[in-house]
Design a protein around this motif. Structure first.
Motif, PDB file in Angstrom:
ATOM      1  N   CYS A  35       0.845  -1.203   0.000  1.00 54.50           N
ATOM      2  CA  CYS A  35       0.000   0.000   0.000  1.00 54.50           C
ATOM      3  C   CYS A  35       0.876   1.247   0.000  1.00 54.50           C
ATOM      4  CB  CYS A  35      -0.921   0.013   1.218  1.00 54.50           C
ATOM      5  SG  CYS A  35      -2.281  -1.140   1.115  1.00 54.50           S
ATOM      6  N   ILE A  84      -4.957   4.511   0.343  1.00 57.39           N
ATOM      7  CA  ILE A  84      -4.895   3.229  -0.365  1.00 57.39           C
ATOM      8  C   ILE A  84      -5.378   2.105   0.542  1.00 57.39           C
ATOM      9  CG2 ILE A  84      -3.392   1.592  -1.569  1.00 57.39           C
ATOM     10  CD1 ILE A  84      -3.828   4.312  -3.018  1.00 57.39           C
ATOM     11  N   SER A  85      -5.006   2.170   1.793  1.00 54.90           N
ATOM     12  CA  SER A  85      -5.442   1.165   2.756  1.00 54.90           C
ATOM     13  C   SER A  85      -6.963   1.140   2.884  1.00 54.90           C
ATOM     14  CB  SER A  85      -4.802   1.439   4.113  1.00 54.90           C
ATOM     15  OG  SER A  85      -5.235   0.502   5.059  1.00 54.90           O
TER      16      SER A  85
END
Length: 93
Positions: free
Chosen positions: A49, A63-64
């Motif tokens: 990520c 992104i996580s």
């Protein structure tokens, strides 16, 4: 004015509910498929990520949250993600 029995209204409601549940299931499957393919593509490219977020100029938390399904990426973000992974956007669906 047409009089509709209570039973008919209940049946109509049940039919609508079944259609809605099918759509929800389909949407759930669609999202699950997207996240699964995204994760697979990241594994193939040995990207974390953090790596992907650096490539995209985004916060790693962003992104996580996409990966966990907490937020949905925009269409343009999907294209940027695909480009960063060296794949076609259609490969994520």
């Amino acid at each position: 004015y047409i009089k509709v029995s209570r039973r008919s209204r209940l049946l109509f409601f049940c039919i609508k509910e079944v259609k809605f549940m099918k759509e929800v299931k389909t949407l759930y499957e669609f999202k699950h498929n997207f996240y699964s393919k995204l994760y697979t593509a990241m594994e193939k490219k040995n990207k974390t990520c953090k790596d992907l977020s650096t490539d995209l100029g985004k916060n790693p938390g962003y992104i996580s949250r996409i990966m966990s399904g907490k937020i949905e990426p925009s269409f343009s973000m999907i294209f940027y993600i695909a480009e960063a992974l060296g794949i076609e956007p259609r490969d994520l669906f």
